[in-house]
Enzyme design. Structure first.
Site, PDB file in Angstrom:
ATOM      1  N   PRO A 186      -0.821  -0.664  -2.454  1.00 26.31           N
ATOM      2  CA  PRO A 186      -1.977   0.208  -2.400  1.00 26.31           C
ATOM      3  C   PRO A 186      -1.704   1.676  -2.171  1.00 26.31           C
ATOM      4  CG  PRO A 186      -1.599  -0.813  -0.280  1.00 26.31           C
ATOM      5  CD  PRO A 186      -0.415  -1.062  -1.118  1.00 26.31           C
ATOM      6  N   GLU A 187      -2.386   2.512  -2.908  1.00 20.87           N
ATOM      7  CA  GLU A 187      -2.632   3.867  -2.443  1.00 20.87           C
ATOM      8  C   GLU A 187      -4.128   3.905  -2.157  1.00 20.87           C
ATOM      9  OE1 GLU A 187      -0.636   7.096  -4.383  1.00 20.87           O
ATOM     10  OE2 GLU A 187       1.134   5.896  -4.796  1.00 20.87           O
ATOM     11  N   LYS A 236      -5.755   5.133   3.458  1.00 22.29           N
ATOM     12  CA  LYS A 236      -5.256   3.778   3.229  1.00 22.29           C
ATOM     13  C   LYS A 236      -5.735   2.799   4.294  1.00 22.29           C
ATOM     14  CE  LYS A 236      -1.218   5.978   1.208  1.00 22.29           C
ATOM     15  NZ  LYS A 236       0.180   6.402   1.471  1.00 22.29           N
ATOM     16  N   ARG A 255      -7.378  11.569  13.287  1.00 26.20           N
ATOM     17  CA  ARG A 255      -6.020  11.988  12.949  1.00 26.20           C
ATOM     18  C   ARG A 255      -5.726  11.881  11.459  1.00 26.20           C
ATOM     19  NH1 ARG A 255      -3.148   7.182  12.461  1.00 26.20           N
ATOM     20  NH2 ARG A 255      -3.664   5.528  13.931  1.00 26.20           N
ATOM     21  N   ASN A 276       3.330   7.514  -3.046  1.00 29.57           N
ATOM     22  CA  ASN A 276       4.440   8.030  -3.839  1.00 29.57           C
ATOM     23  C   ASN A 276       4.089   8.234  -5.317  1.00 29.57           C
ATOM     24  OD1 ASN A 276       6.999   9.064  -3.737  1.00 29.57           O
ATOM     25  ND2 ASN A 276       8.019   7.087  -4.060  1.00 29.57           N
ATOM     26  N   ARG A 332      11.827   8.496   0.900  1.00 30.09           N
ATOM     27  CA  ARG A 332      11.161   7.928  -0.271  1.00 30.09           C
ATOM     28  C   ARG A 332      11.766   8.530  -1.524  1.00 30.09           C
ATOM     29  NH1 ARG A 332       6.225   6.005   1.083  1.00 30.09           N
ATOM     30  NH2 ARG A 332       6.484   4.747  -0.772  1.00 30.09           N
TER      31      ARG A 332
END
Length: 270
Positions: free
Chosen positions: A2-3, A52, A121, A162, A254
DNA sequence: GCTAAATGTTGAT
DNA sequence: TCAACCTTTAGCT
Protein backbone atom coordinates in the site's frame (compact mmCIF):
# COMPACT_ATOMS: atom_id res chain seq x y z
CA UNK A 1 1.16 -3.42 -0.77
CA UNK A 2 0.00 0.00 0.00
CA UNK A 3 0.67 3.62 -0.52
CA UNK A 4 -1.93 6.14 0.57
CA UNK A 5 -4.32 5.53 -2.31
CA UNK A 6 -4.69 1.87 -1.28
CA UNK A 7 -5.59 2.73 2.30
CA UNK A 8 -8.20 5.28 1.22
CA UNK A 9 -9.68 2.68 -1.07
CA UNK A 10 -9.84 0.16 1.74
CA UNK A 11 -11.52 2.72 3.99
CA UNK A 12 -14.18 3.12 1.31
CA UNK A 13 -14.64 -0.66 1.07
CA UNK A 14 -15.04 -0.99 4.84
CA UNK A 15 -17.42 1.97 5.03
CA UNK A 16 -19.61 0.61 2.26
CA UNK A 17 -19.93 -2.79 3.87
CA UNK A 18 -20.09 -2.08 7.58
CA UNK A 19 -21.01 1.50 8.44
CA UNK A 20 -24.07 1.47 10.70
CA UNK A 21 -23.95 -2.32 10.93
CA UNK A 22 -23.39 -4.38 14.04
CA UNK A 23 -20.13 -6.20 13.41
CA UNK A 24 -18.72 -9.40 14.86
CA UNK A 25 -14.97 -9.03 15.41
CA UNK A 26 -12.62 -11.94 16.01
CA UNK A 27 -8.97 -12.88 15.68
CA UNK A 28 -8.77 -16.36 14.09
CA UNK A 29 -4.98 -16.17 14.33
CA UNK A 30 -5.30 -15.40 18.04
CA UNK A 31 -2.84 -12.54 18.11
CA UNK A 32 -5.51 -9.84 18.45
CA UNK A 33 -8.09 -11.52 20.65
CA UNK A 34 -8.16 -8.86 23.35
CA UNK A 35 -8.50 -6.07 20.81
CA UNK A 36 -11.17 -7.86 18.80
CA UNK A 37 -13.19 -8.36 22.00
CA UNK A 38 -13.32 -4.57 22.44
CA UNK A 39 -14.90 -4.20 19.00
CA UNK A 40 -17.07 -7.31 18.90
CA UNK A 41 -20.85 -6.90 18.69
CA UNK A 42 -20.79 -3.14 18.26
CA UNK A 43 -22.11 -0.92 15.49
CA UNK A 44 -19.49 0.67 13.26
CA UNK A 45 -19.69 4.43 13.35
CA UNK A 46 -16.93 5.74 11.09
CA UNK A 47 -14.01 4.73 8.91
CA UNK A 48 -11.30 7.11 7.82
CA UNK A 49 -7.91 7.02 6.14
CA UNK A 50 -5.08 9.42 6.87
CA UNK A 51 -1.93 8.80 4.85
CA UNK A 52 -1.18 5.12 5.25
CA UNK A 53 -3.11 4.87 8.51
CA UNK A 54 -6.65 3.52 8.79
CA UNK A 55 -9.00 4.39 11.65
CA UNK A 56 -12.31 2.68 12.36
CA UNK A 57 -14.63 3.75 15.16
CA UNK A 58 -17.30 1.69 16.91
CA UNK A 59 -20.19 2.85 19.08
CA UNK A 60 -18.23 2.69 22.36
CA UNK A 61 -16.13 5.46 20.76
CA UNK A 62 -12.85 3.53 20.72
CA UNK A 63 -10.93 3.29 17.46
CA UNK A 64 -9.28 0.44 15.60
CA UNK A 65 -5.95 1.68 14.24
CA UNK A 66 -4.36 -0.27 11.39
CA UNK A 67 -1.11 0.25 9.49
CA UNK A 68 -0.43 -2.36 6.84
CA UNK A 69 3.31 -1.88 6.57
CA UNK A 70 4.87 -3.65 3.63
CA UNK A 71 3.02 -6.93 3.71
CA UNK A 72 -0.34 -6.24 5.32
CA UNK A 73 -3.46 -6.94 3.27
CA UNK A 74 -7.23 -6.65 3.57
CA UNK A 75 -9.50 -9.16 1.85
CA UNK A 76 -13.18 -8.30 1.40
CA UNK A 77 -16.14 -10.44 0.52
CA UNK A 78 -19.91 -10.65 0.49
CA UNK A 79 -22.04 -13.51 1.73
CA UNK A 80 -20.90 -16.08 4.29
CA UNK A 81 -17.30 -15.73 5.43
CA UNK A 82 -15.00 -18.57 4.35
CA UNK A 83 -13.12 -20.73 6.84
CA UNK A 84 -10.11 -18.60 7.88
CA UNK A 85 -6.93 -19.68 6.13
CA UNK A 86 -3.48 -18.54 7.18
CA UNK A 87 -2.87 -15.90 9.79
CA UNK A 88 -6.01 -13.78 9.89
CA UNK A 89 -5.26 -11.17 12.53
CA UNK A 90 -8.72 -9.64 12.46
CA UNK A 91 -12.00 -10.74 10.91
CA UNK A 92 -15.05 -8.48 10.71
CA UNK A 93 -18.45 -9.94 9.84
CA UNK A 94 -21.75 -8.09 9.56
CA UNK A 95 -24.63 -7.11 7.29
CA UNK A 96 -23.90 -9.96 4.90
CA UNK A 97 -20.25 -8.92 4.40
CA UNK A 98 -16.87 -9.90 5.76
CA UNK A 99 -13.33 -8.52 5.85
CA UNK A 100 -10.07 -10.23 6.81
CA UNK A 101 -6.87 -8.45 7.83
CA UNK A 102 -3.52 -10.23 7.54
CA UNK A 103 0.04 -9.19 8.32
CA UNK A 104 -0.36 -5.57 9.45
CA UNK A 105 2.49 -3.83 11.22
CA UNK A 106 0.01 -2.06 13.50
CA UNK A 107 -3.37 -3.40 14.61
CA UNK A 108 -4.52 -1.90 17.90
CA UNK A 109 -7.49 -0.40 19.70
CA UNK A 110 -6.91 3.21 20.75
CA UNK A 111 -8.82 6.11 22.32
CA UNK A 112 -9.96 9.31 20.64
CA UNK A 113 -7.07 11.35 22.09
CA UNK A 114 -4.60 8.74 20.89
CA UNK A 115 -6.06 8.96 17.41
CA UNK A 116 -5.77 12.73 17.52
CA UNK A 117 -2.11 12.43 18.51
CA UNK A 118 -1.45 10.31 15.43
CA UNK A 119 -3.31 12.83 13.25
CA UNK A 120 -1.21 15.61 14.72
CA UNK A 121 2.06 14.07 13.73
CA UNK A 122 1.01 13.36 10.15
CA UNK A 123 1.67 15.80 7.34
CA UNK A 124 -0.51 16.81 4.40
CA UNK A 125 -2.41 13.93 2.81
CA UNK A 126 -3.05 14.68 -0.89
CA UNK A 127 -6.29 12.70 -0.68
CA UNK A 128 -7.80 14.64 2.24
CA UNK A 129 -9.78 17.87 2.04
CA UNK A 130 -8.16 19.10 5.25
CA UNK A 131 -4.66 18.80 3.79
CA UNK A 132 -2.44 21.84 4.34
CA UNK A 133 0.07 21.91 1.47
CA UNK A 134 1.36 25.33 2.54
CA UNK A 135 2.52 23.99 5.88
CA UNK A 136 4.20 21.08 4.09
CA UNK A 137 5.69 23.58 1.65
CA UNK A 138 7.17 25.67 4.46
CA UNK A 139 8.82 22.55 5.92
CA UNK A 140 10.21 21.56 2.52
CA UNK A 141 11.43 24.98 1.41
CA UNK A 142 13.49 25.58 4.51
CA UNK A 143 14.93 22.06 4.81
CA UNK A 144 18.44 20.96 3.95
CA UNK A 145 17.19 17.39 3.55
CA UNK A 146 16.83 16.12 -0.01
CA UNK A 147 13.38 16.42 -1.57
CA UNK A 148 13.48 12.66 -2.17
CA UNK A 149 13.98 12.12 1.55
CA UNK A 150 11.34 14.69 2.51
CA UNK A 151 8.63 13.12 0.35
CA UNK A 152 9.02 9.85 2.24
CA UNK A 153 8.57 11.54 5.60
CA UNK A 154 5.00 10.98 6.71
CA UNK A 155 5.12 14.03 8.97
CA UNK A 156 5.66 16.20 5.87
CA UNK A 157 3.47 14.53 3.24
CA UNK A 158 1.30 11.63 4.42
CA UNK A 159 0.65 8.68 2.14
CA UNK A 160 3.59 8.92 -0.27
CA UNK A 161 5.72 5.80 -0.71
CA UNK A 162 8.56 4.75 -2.93
CA UNK A 163 6.53 4.52 -6.15
CA UNK A 164 4.85 7.93 -5.92
CA UNK A 165 8.11 9.51 -4.81
CA UNK A 166 10.02 8.25 -7.83
CA UNK A 167 7.26 8.99 -10.32
CA UNK A 168 6.20 12.43 -9.11
CA UNK A 169 9.80 13.67 -9.00
CA UNK A 170 10.36 12.37 -12.50
CA UNK A 171 7.18 13.95 -13.83
CA UNK A 172 8.28 17.30 -12.43
CA UNK A 173 11.88 16.71 -13.59
CA UNK A 174 13.20 17.30 -10.07
CA UNK A 175 16.53 15.83 -8.92
CA UNK A 176 15.64 13.72 -5.85
CA UNK A 177 18.97 14.62 -4.26
CA UNK A 178 18.30 18.37 -4.42
CA UNK A 179 17.72 19.93 -1.00
CA UNK A 180 14.16 20.97 -0.20
CA UNK A 181 15.45 24.51 0.25
CA UNK A 182 16.68 24.57 -3.35
CA UNK A 183 13.12 24.32 -4.66
CA UNK A 184 11.16 27.44 -5.48
CA UNK A 185 7.62 27.84 -4.10
CA UNK A 186 6.34 27.40 -7.66
CA UNK A 187 8.14 24.08 -8.03
CA UNK A 188 6.75 22.87 -4.71
CA UNK A 189 3.27 23.94 -5.78
CA UNK A 190 3.55 21.99 -9.04
CA UNK A 191 4.88 18.93 -7.23
CA UNK A 192 2.03 19.00 -4.70
CA UNK A 193 -0.59 19.38 -7.43
CA UNK A 194 0.88 16.42 -9.28
CA UNK A 195 0.77 14.30 -6.12
CA UNK A 196 -2.93 15.13 -5.78
CA UNK A 197 -3.53 14.14 -9.41
CA UNK A 198 -1.54 10.91 -9.09
CA UNK A 199 -3.07 9.71 -5.82
CA UNK A 200 -6.61 10.51 -6.96
CA UNK A 201 -5.97 8.54 -10.10
CA UNK A 202 -4.51 5.67 -8.05
CA UNK A 203 -7.55 5.72 -5.77
CA UNK A 204 -9.86 5.48 -8.77
CA UNK A 205 -7.94 2.75 -10.59
CA UNK A 206 -6.75 0.76 -7.61
CA UNK A 207 -3.23 0.79 -9.01
CA UNK A 208 -0.46 3.25 -9.68
CA UNK A 209 -0.18 4.38 -13.29
CA UNK A 210 1.81 7.54 -13.92
CA UNK A 211 2.55 7.45 -17.63
CA UNK A 212 0.30 9.16 -20.13
CA UNK A 213 0.67 6.66 -22.92
CA UNK A 214 0.47 2.96 -22.24
CA UNK A 215 0.58 -0.07 -24.40
CA UNK A 216 -2.30 -2.40 -23.71
CA UNK A 217 -2.33 -6.13 -23.81
CA UNK A 218 -4.19 -7.13 -26.96
CA UNK A 219 -5.92 -9.97 -25.18
CA UNK A 220 -6.95 -8.55 -21.82
CA UNK A 221 -6.84 -4.84 -22.59
CA UNK A 222 -4.97 -4.18 -19.34
CA UNK A 223 -2.06 -1.79 -19.25
CA UNK A 224 1.19 -3.70 -19.39
CA UNK A 225 3.04 -3.44 -16.08
CA UNK A 226 6.29 -2.22 -17.54
CA UNK A 227 4.52 0.74 -19.09
CA UNK A 228 2.83 1.96 -15.94
CA UNK A 229 5.84 3.88 -14.61
CA UNK A 230 8.50 6.26 -15.87
CA UNK A 231 11.38 5.19 -13.63
CA UNK A 232 10.17 3.03 -10.73
CA UNK A 233 11.73 -0.43 -11.06
CA UNK A 234 13.07 0.39 -14.50
CA UNK A 235 16.76 0.15 -13.55
CA UNK A 236 19.02 -0.16 -16.57
CA UNK A 237 16.24 0.50 -19.08
CA UNK A 238 16.07 3.53 -21.33
CA UNK A 239 14.29 6.60 -20.00
CA UNK A 240 10.97 6.97 -21.83
CA UNK A 241 11.68 10.63 -22.49
CA UNK A 242 15.39 10.91 -23.31
CA UNK A 243 16.61 7.28 -23.55
CA UNK A 244 19.30 7.79 -20.90
CA UNK A 245 19.74 4.72 -18.67
CA UNK A 246 17.53 4.83 -15.56
CA UNK A 247 19.53 4.62 -12.32
CA UNK A 248 18.75 2.90 -9.03
CA UNK A 249 20.60 3.91 -5.89
CA UNK A 250 19.96 3.68 -2.16
CA UNK A 251 18.55 6.72 -0.39
CA UNK A 252 17.92 6.40 3.35
CA UNK A 253 17.54 2.65 3.15
CA UNK A 254 15.16 2.61 0.19
CA UNK A 255 15.82 2.26 -3.52
CA UNK A 256 15.60 5.54 -5.36
CA UNK A 257 14.95 5.46 -9.11
CA UNK A 258 15.70 8.40 -11.38
CA UNK A 259 16.79 9.57 -14.80
CA UNK A 260 20.06 11.47 -14.35
CA UNK A 261 19.49 13.48 -17.52
CA UNK A 262 15.83 14.50 -17.15
CA UNK A 263 15.97 15.13 -13.42
CA UNK A 264 18.44 17.90 -12.94
CA UNK A 265 18.25 20.49 -10.22
CA UNK A 266 15.47 22.52 -11.74
CA UNK A 267 12.09 21.44 -12.94
CA UNK A 268 9.60 21.90 -15.72
CA UNK A 269 9.14 25.47 -14.53
CA UNK A 270 12.79 26.38 -14.22
C1' DG B 1 8.27 -25.21 -7.05
C1' DC B 2 11.63 -22.08 -4.95
C1' DT B 3 13.93 -17.57 -3.83
C1' DA B 4 14.44 -12.82 -3.41
C1' DA B 5 12.57 -8.50 -3.33
C1' DA B 6 8.88 -5.47 -2.41
C1' DT B 7 4.37 0.08 -2.69
C1' DG B 8 6.80 0.18 5.25
C1' DT B 9 7.59 0.94 9.99
C1' DT B 10 9.64 -0.08 14.46
C1' DG B 11 13.11 -0.80 17.63
C1' DA B 12 17.76 -2.28 18.70
C1' DT B 13 22.76 -1.28 17.87
C1' DT C 1 22.49 1.70 9.94
C1' DC C 2 20.33 -2.71 10.16
C1' DA C 3 17.48 -6.73 11.32
C1' DA C 4 12.77 -8.17 12.14
C1' DC C 5 8.09 -8.57 10.94
C1' DC C 6 4.49 -10.30 7.60
C1' DT C 7 2.48 -11.58 2.78
C1' DT C 8 2.44 -11.32 -2.17
C1' DT C 9 4.61 -11.49 -6.50
C1' DA C 10 8.17 -11.48 -10.07
C1' DG C 11 11.55 -14.12 -11.85
C1' DC C 12 13.89 -17.93 -11.81
C1' DT C 13 14.27 -23.25 -12.13
Amino acid sequence: MPEGHTVHRQARELRGRFRGQVVAASSPQGRFEAGAALLDGQAMRAVEAFGKHLFLQVESRVWLHVHLGLAGVWTFGDGPAPTPRGSVRLRLVGGGHWADLRGPVICEVITGPQRRAIHDRLGADPLRRDADPDRAGRLVLRSKVSIGGLLMRQDVVAGIGNVYRAEALFRQRIDPWAAGSSLTPQVWQALWCDLVVLLRDGLRRGRIVTTDVQHRSRRSGTVLAQDAHYVYRRTGLACRVCATTVLAEPMAGRTLYRCPACQRVGSLLA
